[in-house]
Design a protein around this motif. Sequence first.
Motif: not given
Length: 196
Positions: A16-20, A49-53, A77-85, A134-141
Amino acid sequence: MITNLYFVRHAHSNYSADELGRPLSEQGLIDAKEVTDLLIEEDIDIVVSSPYKRAYQTVEGIALHLEQEIEIIDALKERVLSEQPVANFNEAILQVWSDFDFSHPSGESNLNAQARGVRATKEILEKYVGQNVAIGTHGNLMVLIMNYFDPVYDFSFWKELEMPDIYQLSFDEQRLIEVKRLYMKSGLTSASNTTF
């Protein structure tokens, strides 16, 4: 003194567009329970952890087991790839991995995202010397952080990640000395090691 960081790439979540606020999917919640069982065996001391749910839900079980609050670290939190999809996600992600200085409109370059993640990692290493974190995070980061310590962790490596996935990085002070992958297959824990 050895410090072990358990980087936990979050379990599956429906896009979904709701990253957080995007939560884990039903399958993600099931897999997060397996993550909890695995981390219990690792004698975890601290959970961040990242703040992302979707990230903190994946490590929430181990925090509950330890009866402690999850320390939220915005820089995880995950890296920001782009402001728009982006029109083609795979092409867009390949562009940033091909040129670490490149960024899409209002997005982070690999260099900027990596610097953010590495700074947080070094702060964790300083704060929790000799502990298992333990570190809750995201694949790219996560891969960008790993890439800083060893360039073998690259775009091809990122493409092979699972949801969830767990990598134990062992440090002597701030020197990476071993990487171990922990993952579930048919209910069993397996491991592959890289020692430096």
